[in-house]
Design a protein around this motif. Structure first.
Motif, PDB file in Angstrom:
ATOM      1  N   PRO A 111      48.989  35.008  35.880  1.00 53.51           N
ATOM      2  CA  PRO A 111      48.556  35.987  34.863  1.00 53.51           C
ATOM      3  C   PRO A 111      47.694  37.102  35.445  1.00 53.51           C
ATOM      4  CG  PRO A 111      48.257  33.763  34.059  1.00 53.51           C
ATOM      5  CD  PRO A 111      48.612  33.640  35.498  1.00 53.51           C
ATOM      6  N   PHE A 112      46.863  36.781  36.449  1.00 51.96           N
ATOM      7  CA  PHE A 112      46.038  37.822  37.054  1.00 51.96           C
ATOM      8  C   PHE A 112      46.905  38.901  37.696  1.00 51.96           C
ATOM      9  CE2 PHE A 112      44.296  39.623  40.950  1.00 51.96           C
ATOM     10  CZ  PHE A 112      43.157  40.243  40.481  1.00 51.96           C
ATOM     11  N   ILE A 113      47.880  38.498  38.492  1.00 53.65           N
ATOM     12  CA  ILE A 113      48.717  39.477  39.190  1.00 53.65           C
ATOM     13  C   ILE A 113      49.523  40.311  38.197  1.00 53.65           C
ATOM     14  CG2 ILE A 113      50.629  39.743  40.813  1.00 53.65           C
ATOM     15  CD1 ILE A 113      49.583  37.285  42.292  1.00 53.65           C
ATOM     16  N   VAL A 114      50.096  39.652  37.181  1.00 50.48           N
ATOM     17  CA  VAL A 114      50.870  40.375  36.170  1.00 50.48           C
ATOM     18  C   VAL A 114      49.973  41.322  35.378  1.00 50.48           C
ATOM     19  CG1 VAL A 114      52.234  40.116  34.065  1.00 50.48           C
ATOM     20  CG2 VAL A 114      52.607  38.560  35.984  1.00 50.48           C
ATOM     21  N   HIS A 115      48.875  40.794  34.874  1.00 49.33           N
ATOM     22  CA  HIS A 115      47.964  41.558  34.025  1.00 49.33           C
ATOM     23  C   HIS A 115      47.325  42.708  34.789  1.00 49.33           C
ATOM     24  CE1 HIS A 115      43.780  42.110  32.428  1.00 49.33           C
ATOM     25  NE2 HIS A 115      44.427  42.189  31.284  1.00 49.33           N
ATOM     26  N   CYS A 116      46.855  42.431  36.000  1.00 49.27           N
ATOM     27  CA  CYS A 116      46.145  43.439  36.779  1.00 49.27           C
ATOM     28  C   CYS A 116      47.070  44.590  37.178  1.00 49.27           C
ATOM     29  CB  CYS A 116      45.535  42.792  38.021  1.00 49.27           C
ATOM     30  SG  CYS A 116      44.347  43.821  38.862  1.00 49.27           S
ATOM     31  N   SER A 117      48.312  44.269  37.490  1.00 54.57           N
ATOM     32  CA  SER A 117      49.265  45.325  37.851  1.00 54.57           C
ATOM     33  C   SER A 117      49.553  46.232  36.660  1.00 54.57           C
ATOM     34  CB  SER A 117      50.564  44.708  38.371  1.00 54.57           C
ATOM     35  OG  SER A 117      51.249  44.007  37.346  1.00 54.57           O
ATOM     36  N   GLU A 118      49.422  45.697  35.447  1.00 53.20           N
ATOM     37  CA  GLU A 118      49.739  46.466  34.242  1.00 53.20           C
ATOM     38  C   GLU A 118      48.567  47.283  33.719  1.00 53.20           C
ATOM     39  OE1 GLU A 118      53.179  43.400  32.523  1.00 53.20           O
ATOM     40  OE2 GLU A 118      51.206  43.493  31.561  1.00 53.20           O
ATOM     41  N   ILE A 119      47.338  46.828  33.957  1.00 56.90           N
ATOM     42  CA  ILE A 119      46.192  47.564  33.417  1.00 56.90           C
ATOM     43  C   ILE A 119      45.614  48.559  34.406  1.00 56.90           C
ATOM     44  CG2 ILE A 119      45.571  45.593  31.943  1.00 56.90           C
ATOM     45  CD1 ILE A 119      43.134  45.168  33.819  1.00 56.90           C
ATOM     46  N   SER A 120      45.980  48.458  35.690  1.00 54.12           N
ATOM     47  CA  SER A 120      45.361  49.295  36.715  1.00 54.12           C
ATOM     48  C   SER A 120      46.010  50.675  36.766  1.00 54.12           C
ATOM     49  CB  SER A 120      45.478  48.631  38.093  1.00 54.12           C
ATOM     50  OG  SER A 120      44.849  47.375  38.097  1.00 54.12           O
ATOM     51  N   ALA A 121      45.176  51.677  36.950  1.00 50.17           N
ATOM     52  CA  ALA A 121      45.683  53.021  37.196  1.00 50.17           C
ATOM     53  C   ALA A 121      46.394  53.048  38.535  1.00 50.17           C
ATOM     54  CB  ALA A 121      44.533  54.026  37.175  1.00 50.17           C
ATOM     55  N   THR A 122      47.396  53.903  38.663  1.00 45.00           N
ATOM     56  CA  THR A 122      48.181  53.935  39.896  1.00 45.00           C
ATOM     57  C   THR A 122      47.315  54.223  41.116  1.00 45.00           C
ATOM     58  OG1 THR A 122      48.690  56.276  39.512  1.00 45.00           O
ATOM     59  CG2 THR A 122      50.276  54.661  38.697  1.00 45.00           C
ATOM     60  N   ARG A 123      46.235  54.982  40.920  1.00 47.58           N
ATOM     61  CA  ARG A 123      45.401  55.366  42.062  1.00 47.58           C
ATOM     62  C   ARG A 123      44.476  54.258  42.537  1.00 47.58           C
ATOM     63  NH1 ARG A 123      44.194  58.468  37.815  1.00 47.58           N
ATOM     64  NH2 ARG A 123      42.394  57.891  36.559  1.00 47.58           N
ATOM     65  N   LYS A 124      44.377  53.149  41.794  1.00 48.64           N
ATOM     66  CA  LYS A 124      43.494  52.060  42.238  1.00 48.64           C
ATOM     67  C   LYS A 124      44.124  50.682  42.054  1.00 48.64           C
ATOM     68  CE  LYS A 124      39.898  50.913  39.973  1.00 48.64           C
ATOM     69  NZ  LYS A 124      38.558  50.869  39.367  1.00 48.64           N
ATOM     70  N   ARG A 125      45.445  50.642  41.906  1.00 49.75           N
ATOM     71  CA  ARG A 125      46.117  49.347  41.728  1.00 49.75           C
ATOM     72  C   ARG A 125      45.964  48.468  42.959  1.00 49.75           C
ATOM     73  NH1 ARG A 125      50.912  51.123  39.895  1.00 49.75           N
ATOM     74  NH2 ARG A 125      51.948  50.931  41.916  1.00 49.75           N
TER      75      ARG A 125
END
Length: 445
Positions: A111-125
């Motif tokens: 869930p962390f990898i899925v969730h974090c990839s979706e909420i992060s701005a492209t410039r700081k993913r």
């Protein structure tokens, strides 16, 4: 929008960071950082727990909001911490604690990898996804440091200290679960645009509705519509090529921090170096490498950082293999000191490589199959660790075989990924997935 205005995205994953600290400490236990003799079952039990937790989370991530995963994982970490603290001499209780913490880690990783990839701005993913391995390496450093400072005559069990750390980090994650902000994509898939807009508003400062956030919502909706248009079967087929590469990419991580290499480090410490400082220094260098990588992922890019780590690990691995290939070198202090230096440098570049694995896992796969394919890669990594733990014996031939296989694998992966792994810096998830579909990706910036 400036980099600092994206800080709610970092704050939203702080609870996960606390859980990953305990993951690192338990991984270090599996890799040889303990005081009293333990069984192979004790060493690999945590890894089996990770596999179990990851398999469960792959199915649950589509129906449960992220906060529930944080609460459940934090609770399990607390339970494991209590068992470590209350029963440090009870083998069954310790095994239960190992399994429980492993399940907690597996439940939160996917869930962390899925969730974090979706909420992060492209410039700081890259920074956000790299936090998984950054916190794990910090947890490894904590475990290695207090074990190296432990007095063998102390009647207070080191596993009790381990439990106190786990208990504290678990309670911290449990108390900070309210910081979690759900992914807007999670709500878009349920046709709840109002909640999705609210998530986007909270994820970027100032927390007010703006035209930029409306455009971002439309971008997320197009991403969801495109992936749902492909369907499950087509998404699986589109994910096979990235899966093949990412399986090797994540599995190589298991060889960068392994029981054989840590046993060799202990050996050179007693034969040529002396003192108890090699473990903390080795893990500190790994953590420093991870910090360096995380700071560069969104500036230099993922591919150059990962390939640099693989290439240097492969080169250093040759030197380590040559030294340990001859038993006469085992009794020469100069050779053991050289081996110690090589093993320490190896860990810095292993730390440099590690965060790129989390970033690529978050970017490589189509949305519908993403949790399952990430789970497969994580399970393969754990299986590699388990096989090594169960089959390795500290002798000339097994060490030579392991060291040779490791540096050959590193060079093979370097050549494979030099051609096939794309650079995904400053791309949307859709763009990153399209790049992963191509077999030839020579561009490295």
């Amino acid at each position: 929008m400036t980099f600092w205005e994206d800080r709610p995205q970092t704050i939203a994953v702080i609870p996960d960071a606390f859980i990953f600290l305990t993951s690192g400490m338990n991984l270090a236990l599996s890799m040889g950082y303990y005081c009293n003799p333990v069984t192979s079952h004790f060493l690999f039990s945590w890894l089996v727990g990770v596999i179990i937790g990851a398999l469960f989370s792959a199915y649950l991530v589509k129906v449960l909001i992220k906060r529930y995963f944080v609460l459940l994982s934090s609770f399990l970490v607390v339970v494991a911490g209590i068992l470590y603290t209350a029963c440090p001499y009870d083998n069954m209780a310790l095994l239960a604690a190992r399994y429980i913490n492993g399940i907690a880690t597996g439940l939160i990783t996917v869930p962390f990898i899925v969730h974090c990839s979706e909420i992060s701005a492209t410039r700081k993913r890259g920074i956000e996804l790299g936090l998984e391995q950054l916190c794990i390496t910090l947890g490894v450093f904590i475990q290695a440091t207090y074990i190296s400072l432990w007095n063998a005559g102390n009647t207070f069990s080191p596993l009790r200290i381990h439990g106190i750390f786990c208990l504290g980090f678990g309670l911290g994650a449990l108390g900070l679960a309210y910081l979690v902000i759900e992914s807007p994509i999670f709500y878009i898939r349920r046709a709840n645009d109002a909640q999705a807009m609210n998530s986007l508003t909270c994820l970027q400062l100032p927390t007010v509705l703006s035209d930029e956030k409306k455009l971002l919502l439309e971008e997320h909706k197009n991403y969801v519509m495109l992936n749902e248009y492909f369907g499950t079967s087509n998404s699986f087929l589109r994910g096979l090529a990235p899966l093949l590469r990412m399986t090797f990419y994540r599995a190589a991580l298991a060889f960068s921090f392994s029981l054989p290499y840590n046993n060799q480090l202990y050996f050179v410490m007693y034969m040529g170096v002396g003192g108890q400082w090699t473990g903390p220094v080795s893990t500190a260098l790994r953590f420093l490498g991870a910090c360096t990588a995380v700071s560069m992922l969104d500036m230099i890019g993922r591919k150059i950082v990962g390939l640099m780590g693989l290439l240097v690990m492969g080169g250093i691995g040759i030197g380590i293999a040559v030294i340990f290939a001859y038993f006469s070198n085992w009794r020469q202090e100069d050779q053991m000191r050289l081996a110690c230096v090589l093993l320490l440098i190896f860990q810095y570049f292993a730390g440099l490589y590690a965060p790129t694995t989390s970033v690529y896992l978050g970017e490589a796969f189509p949305m519908l199959m993403k949790p399952f394919l990430i789970t497969f890669c994580i399970c393969v990594e754990c299986v590699v660790h388990i096989i090594v733990i169960c089959t390795f014996k500290f002798d000339v031939h097994p060490i030579f075989v392991f060291n040779t296989f490791t540096y050959v694998l590193m060079f093979f992966c370097f050549l494979l990924f030099l051609i096939t792994i794309p650079e995904t810096k400053l791309t949307t998830l859709s763009e990153a997935q399209e790049r992963f579909r191509l077999w030839i990706n020579l561009k490295s910036w």
